[in-house]
Write an enzyme that holds these catalytic residues in place. Sequence first.
Site, PDB file in Angstrom:
ATOM      1  N   LYS A 299       0.845  -1.189   0.000  1.00 31.27           N
ATOM      2  CA  LYS A 299       0.000   0.000   0.000  1.00 31.27           C
ATOM      3  C   LYS A 299       0.885   1.244   0.000  1.00 31.27           C
ATOM      4  O   LYS A 299       1.832   1.347   0.772  1.00 31.27           O
ATOM      5  CB  LYS A 299      -0.920   0.025   1.216  1.00 31.27           C
ATOM      6  CG  LYS A 299      -1.988   1.105   1.123  1.00 31.27           C
ATOM      7  CD  LYS A 299      -2.933   1.051   2.292  1.00 31.27           C
ATOM      8  CE  LYS A 299      -4.091   2.004   2.058  1.00 31.27           C
ATOM      9  NZ  LYS A 299      -3.646   3.380   1.784  1.00 31.27           N
TER      10      LYS A 299
ATOM     11  N   ASP B 121     -48.634  25.319 -17.841  1.00 33.69           N
ATOM     12  CA  ASP B 121     -48.501  24.988 -16.425  1.00 33.69           C
ATOM     13  C   ASP B 121     -49.672  25.610 -15.668  1.00 33.69           C
ATOM     14  O   ASP B 121     -49.785  26.832 -15.593  1.00 33.69           O
ATOM     15  CB  ASP B 121     -47.168  25.521 -15.907  1.00 33.69           C
ATOM     16  CG  ASP B 121     -46.897  25.144 -14.456  1.00 33.69           C
ATOM     17  OD1 ASP B 121     -47.764  24.515 -13.831  1.00 33.69           O
ATOM     18  OD2 ASP B 121     -45.816  25.508 -13.956  1.00 33.69           O
TER      19      ASP B 121
ATOM     20  N   GLY C  55     -46.370  18.673  -7.384  1.00 28.81           N
ATOM     21  CA  GLY C  55     -46.822  19.649  -6.399  1.00 28.81           C
ATOM     22  C   GLY C  55     -48.334  19.738  -6.444  1.00 28.81           C
ATOM     23  O   GLY C  55     -49.033  18.733  -6.597  1.00 28.81           O
ATOM     24  N   LYS C  56     -48.837  20.960  -6.404  1.00 25.59           N
ATOM     25  CA  LYS C  56     -50.295  21.121  -6.377  1.00 25.59           C
ATOM     26  C   LYS C  56     -50.892  21.311  -7.761  1.00 25.59           C
ATOM     27  O   LYS C  56     -52.116  21.299  -7.906  1.00 25.59           O
ATOM     28  CB  LYS C  56     -50.661  22.319  -5.488  1.00 25.59           C
ATOM     29  CG  LYS C  56     -50.109  23.658  -5.954  1.00 25.59           C
ATOM     30  CD  LYS C  56     -50.465  24.762  -4.967  1.00 25.59           C
ATOM     31  CE  LYS C  56     -50.004  26.133  -5.458  1.00 25.59           C
ATOM     32  NZ  LYS C  56     -48.532  26.240  -5.522  1.00 25.59           N
TER      33      LYS C  56
ATOM     34  N   ALA D 155     -37.833  17.756  -5.277  1.00 21.19           N
ATOM     35  CA  ALA D 155     -37.029  17.983  -4.070  1.00 21.19           C
ATOM     36  C   ALA D 155     -37.909  18.556  -2.968  1.00 21.19           C
ATOM     37  O   ALA D 155     -37.695  19.673  -2.478  1.00 21.19           O
ATOM     38  CB  ALA D 155     -35.875  18.918  -4.397  1.00 21.19           C
TER      39      ALA D 155
END
Length: 947
Positions: free
Chosen positions: A326, A775, A812-813, A883
Amino acid sequence: MAGAKKSVKKTAGKKAASKTSAAKKAPRKSLAKAKPISSNRASDAVDEQLERYRSMRDFQVTAEPSGGSEKTKNEVEHLPFCIQKHAASHLHYDFRLGWNGVLKSWAVAKGPSYFTGDKRLAVQVEDHPMEYGGFEGIIPAGQYGGGTVMLWDQGTWEPQPGHEDVDKGLRDGSLKFVMHGTKIKGKWALIRMGGKAANERKPNWLLIKEHDEFERGEADPCVTVDEPNSVVTGRTMDQIAHNEDHVWNSKDTAKGKAWYRQVGRSETSEEAESAAIEKKRSMNVSAFEKSLSKLPKEHQPSFIAPQLALQAISPPTGEGWLHELKLDGYRMQARKDGSGVQMLTRKGLDWTDRVRSVANEVAKLAVDKVTLDGEVVVLAENGTTNFADLQASFQDGATNLLTYFCFDLLHVDGHNMRELPLKQRKEMLGNVLDGANGDHLRMSEHLETNGEELFHKACELHAEGIVSKKAMGRYSSGRSGDWLKMKCLHEQEFVVGGFTLPSNGIQGVGALLLGYYRDGKLIYAGRTGTGFTQKTHKILRKKLDELIESTTPFEQLPGDAKRGAKWVRPELVVQVRFATWTADNLVRQAAFLGVREDKSAREVVREEATVAPRPKRSGKTTFDAKPSEKIAAAHIVKGGVAAKNLTTMEHAPVRLTHPSKILDETSGLTKQMLADYYWAVAEDMLPHIADRPLSLVRCPEGSGKPCFFQKHVNAMLPPGIGSVDIADKNGKIEPYITLSTAEALAGLAQMGVLEVHPWGSRNEDLEHPDRLIFDLDPDETLDWNVLTGAAADVRKRLKAIGLESFLKTTGGKGLHVVVPIAPKLDWPEAKEFAHEFVNVMEKANPSLYLTKMTKSARKGKIYLDYLRNERGATSVAPFSPRARAGGPVSLPLKWSDLKLPERPVFRVAEFESWKGRLKTDPWKAMVGMKQSIPAEALDRVRTRRSA
């Protein structure tokens, strides 16, 4: 030139036919490779080129500066072109066509490509003096274009038949021509981009290879990789920069002679070394040919994530293992491409200048392209390695001899070596290193003996320990049981979270307070107060004074640890050797060895030892690594969300560090679970994100901690991530993230990517969107049935003008309504259409709909967001997590799902319960759908734009 211009219009068709016919007789890929020549001959050759290009100048055509005092008129039968490889702020290729006495110029970031499917971005820049086309040398730093310039290719060009009016082509943005160069031949086109790109300060064009006998396939090597050196002198960029024989002063271009020749650096010794290298190459190539011919071909990777070893308590027993000593140094990957060499750290950082003596020896190896894996060390007098001396070489400028011990061979001359067994790789590595200077470049030898006996012997000799590797193992990036490391003394990196002052009054440190990260928290691990020298006292104190904070960064501290402590931001990483861990999980008898500049603080964790490598599994499995991972994967139940649903999923074939790390506290989502989810949905998700620019939301510490967007590539990205060059509004080229494989998608989990946001256009046609997005963002007080009614309204209105649409949750909503379209409109037209569409809805029902972003006006309304439909804008991808607490997913819906009694929520951790929806993907029909917006709708948009 004026005469040349006229003659081209008369004879271009005839010349093109004759030269094309002649070109067909040559082998399709017989591109010449210029051999490097001596410095004097190279300088003379550049002088000749400068004079040649000056003679092409016709000063009666234009008042452009000559770069020389004499004015000559020389009617040239053929139009000249040159391509200069230019290492300025970034490496690019300057594509220059001689026309009307100047060089019409475009900056091409990636250079030309013989694959007709490649559309290389070419940013038009100012015309250059004709004489500059013969220049190869240096532009001084601080001047326009400062850097190294190579004359990469040159020759003549002519317009294609039917496109002889070059001035018109430049005005209209369409040039078609035939090239007769050493490297670049055949039919090509320069097409100016439309839309926003056409209005940039520096217009954006596309350089495209047209179909002919010279074209190459997508898998064929790129000509810029195949032919990297100067067409005139055969030199590399490094050799040109080193020789400095010609200098061009950009600031003097308008004053007369802008260039001058100076005495270049002597290459007498270099020529002798070059001859020796050529002799070695001729001897070794034949020995390799037979072995290499059986291996898979590949372009030499820019960087390969290293294979790492697990910490083990004792060496493995039995046969089939290679045992190496090593080494205590810096892990580095040596990448040789021609005469250019890069020395890359384990994270891909370029440290070539720090280990220049090693890089120079790697450059002499008798292979054109090679990638080596090894460790840069400083050897002690007793034959062991000394990390403190190595660190002093880097930080204090100490003149210690650096030695690169090579222990693996990853790539040779266009062939992938990583699939070979380790034992065979090392045999070929020995051939590659044959004749190398042993002071700087050595083979890391191994023994096939009893591992336990070797380990004890290594400890007796005061070595750091041994590394045991499976003899038949393939090279696999990441940590696995194929490589095991055993240390005679414990040694690892720690993060400094504080320090105490020395009692003797010197300007230094008394002790360093050490820690490591676990689940995003800094855990106290004790202190070290020995191992400092007079120099390291000063260096550490200076670094720590710049990091001082008022509060402790540690999660918890024993009372005595706080006494006299000064806290610092946890950014400094140090290497520490210690005897053992105490029962209180603190280091015992710890000694400071040096600062680790190649490690980031966040990746420092406590190294855990294991007993033996675990058997690999395939197919569906449960976690069986550490008990903590089992708990995280199978038993975490928080907030009513059971993470055990994912325990029967197939593991993604990607390497992860800390797979049990929690990325969402609410659901118990781990990094491994996220990777497995991406792997499971890849087939459905990729059609909507592949080969598009992407923005990624990264949450390294999880959804409840700070997150950030990343849209540009860097060296830290996982394997499989590609890039696409995109010009910003100022014409600056930026490499955006893109991907196209399931492995790359799953690899995003390693970075903590909790959201994927694609552009609405594809890499192949960035200026024309192929989908529109509406959207629907409701006020939180609105019921689900109000939102579904609005979505149905959007669908109905789209159907009325002949457009089919698709539905998904946002995670989401809100809801997204997506319309696939043929990529015909530019971005401004697409945005205006979407704007007009939502305006009509707002006027029809102003009490419910709103088209302005003002939050104060949104109460009780649905915001119709049309701004996703502009260049550079993104929206969350179908199947992407969000997220947010619980790890929700943006999921495609059937239109019939609008009848559900309440808003549906889908979470990554509950994938097992809803994965059946993938069997009938409602967005499957979207792929390949090419709808067109009706002409009358577009006419209204265009009328509005012109008004």
